[in-house]
Design a protein around this motif. Structure first.
Motif, PDB file in Angstrom:
ATOM      1  N   HIS A   1      32.821  44.498  57.697  1.00  0.00           N
ATOM      2  CA  HIS A   1      31.624  43.564  57.805  1.00  0.00           C
ATOM      3  C   HIS A   1      31.378  43.676  59.290  1.00  0.00           C
ATOM      4  CE1 HIS A   1      29.430  39.674  58.031  1.00  0.00           C
ATOM      5  NE2 HIS A   1      29.057  40.129  57.016  1.00  0.00           N
TER       6      HIS A   1
ATOM      7  N   TYR B   1      37.129  47.715  51.617  1.00  0.00           N
ATOM      8  CA  TYR B   1      36.599  46.408  52.120  1.00  0.00           C
ATOM      9  C   TYR B   1      37.218  45.609  53.050  1.00  0.00           C
ATOM     10  CZ  TYR B   1      33.681  42.404  51.614  1.00  0.00           C
ATOM     11  OH  TYR B   1      32.970  41.186  51.828  1.00  0.00           O
TER      12      TYR B   1
ATOM     13  N   LEU C   1      31.995  46.011  45.328  1.00  0.00           N
ATOM     14  CA  LEU C   1      31.145  45.293  46.493  1.00  0.00           C
ATOM     15  C   LEU C   1      31.216  46.158  47.709  1.00  0.00           C
ATOM     16  CD1 LEU C   1      30.247  42.730  47.657  1.00  0.00           C
ATOM     17  CD2 LEU C   1      32.502  42.109  48.054  1.00  0.00           C
ATOM     18  N   THR C   2      32.280  47.110  47.892  1.00  0.00           N
ATOM     19  CA  THR C   2      32.081  47.907  49.007  1.00  0.00           C
ATOM     20  C   THR C   2      30.788  48.719  49.069  1.00  0.00           C
ATOM     21  OG1 THR C   2      34.359  48.008  49.246  1.00  0.00           O
ATOM     22  CG2 THR C   2      33.161  50.172  50.107  1.00  0.00           C
TER      23      THR C   2
ATOM     24  N   ARG D   1      28.180  48.159  46.982  1.00  0.00           N
ATOM     25  CA  ARG D   1      26.978  47.334  47.225  1.00  0.00           C
ATOM     26  C   ARG D   1      26.609  46.679  48.537  1.00  0.00           C
ATOM     27  NH1 ARG D   1      28.731  42.549  44.328  1.00  0.00           N
ATOM     28  NH2 ARG D   1      26.591  41.653  44.566  1.00  0.00           N
ATOM     29  N   SER D   2      27.692  46.552  49.259  1.00  0.00           N
ATOM     30  CA  SER D   2      27.423  46.242  50.837  1.00  0.00           C
ATOM     31  C   SER D   2      27.009  47.158  51.628  1.00  0.00           C
ATOM     32  CB  SER D   2      28.897  45.256  51.262  1.00  0.00           C
ATOM     33  OG  SER D   2      29.239  44.359  50.498  1.00  0.00           O
TER      34      SER D   2
ATOM     35  N   MET E   1      23.398  45.722  52.082  1.00  0.00           N
ATOM     36  CA  MET E   1      23.350  44.404  52.717  1.00  0.00           C
ATOM     37  C   MET E   1      22.752  44.706  54.336  1.00  0.00           C
ATOM     38  SD  MET E   1      26.756  42.259  54.861  1.00  0.00           S
ATOM     39  CE  MET E   1      27.541  42.006  52.935  1.00  0.00           C
TER      40      MET E   1
END
Length: 219
Positions: free
Chosen positions: A20, A36, A162-163, A165-166, A170
Motif C-alpha cells: 500500500h 500483501y 486482494l493483492t 484486486r489492489s 486501486m
C-alpha cells in the motif's frame, strides 16, 4: 509508497506483490511474490533483514523489525492481523498471527500454528506446528483441527486475491459528494468472509470462505 535506501541497501518488492502507498519500507526488506502489505505497516530493515515469503500478508498498522545482524521471516502464506508486532522472530509457513499480537525476538511460530489476538509471545518461545497459542504470556492451548486449518487457508487466499484486486484496480481518487446512481458493488460478498464460529457451525464445513481470525481464538 515511501521506500528508503539505507547505506546503499534498497528494499526489494516483487512485481506481483502489493504494498500500500501508505506503508513504509526501509533498507534490507524483501517482499516476495503475491504478498500483501497493508496501509501504515512499517517494515524496517535498518538493523537486520526483514523477509516476507510468497503469498504472505502483513495487514494495517503492523510493525516488522529485528535486532542487529539478525533476520526476521514471515513464512510462505503467513497471515498477520491488524496491528500485530513481529520483532526478530520466525513465522512458519501458513501460520496465523492474530490482531494486536506481539511476537518477540527468537520466537519460532511453527507451520500452520495460530497465535491468538492480543497474545504476547515472549522471546525464544516455540509454538509447535498446528497448535494454538494464546494469552499474555502466550501458552500452548491445544492442537488445531483440520476444519480450523482449512478456514485459515481460505482466509489467506482472500488476501492473496486482494493483492491482485489492489494491484489492478486501486487508484488514489477524490471522494464523491454523494452516492451515485447504480453504484458498483465490491466483488466480495457475504460468503467470502465468515467468523470461525460460523464456519464451524455452517453446512459448508471447510469449503466456507474466510477472511480473518475470530475473536474466539483468544478465549
Amino acid at each position: 509508497m515511501p521506500v528508503y535506501s539505507l547505506e546503499g541497501v534498497i528494499p526489494v518488492v516483487h512485481p506481483r506483490a502489493f504494498v500500500h502507498p501508505a506503508a513504509v519500507l526501509i533498507g534490507d526488506v524483501h517482499v516476495h511474490a503475491d504478498c500483501y502489505v497493508g496501509p501504515f505497516a512499517s517494515l524496517r530493515g535498518d538493523f537486520g533483514r526483514i523477509v516476507m515469503l510468497e503469498g504472505s500478508n502483513l495487514q494495517d498498522s503492523c510493525v516488522f523489525h529485528t535486532f542487529p545482524g539478525t533476520e526476521a521471516v514471515l513464512g510462505r502464506d503467513g497471515h498477520v492481523g491488524h496491528g500485530a508486532i513481529l520483532h526478530g522472530c520466525r513465522i512458519g509457513a501458513g501460520a496465523l498471527i492474530g490482531m494486536n499480537a506481539v511476537v518477540m525476538d527468537g520466537a519460532d511460530v511453527g507451520a500452520e500454528a495460530f497465535v491468538g489476538a492480543h497474545a504476547f509471545v515472549k522471546a525464544g518461545f516455540v509454538v509447535p506446528p498446528r497448535t494454538l497459542a494464546a494469552g499474555s504470556p502466550a501458552r500452548i492451548v491445544r492442537e488445531l483441527n483440520a476444519q480450523e486449518l482449512a478456514w485459515k487457508a481460505n482466509g489467506t487466499k482472500v488476501y492473496q486475491e486482494l493483492t491482485v484486486r489492489s494491484r489492478e484496480t486501486m487508484r488514489e481518487c477524490a471522494p464523491l459528494a454523494e452516492v451515485e446512481p447504480n453504484r458498483p458493488a465490491l466483488s466480495t460478498g457475504a460468503e467470502t468472509s465468515v467468523l470461525l464460529d460460523v464456519h464451524r457451525s455452517g453446512p459448508g464445513g471447510p469449503e466456507v470462505r474466510s477472511g480473518g481470525p475470530s475473536k474466539r481464538l483468544v478465549e
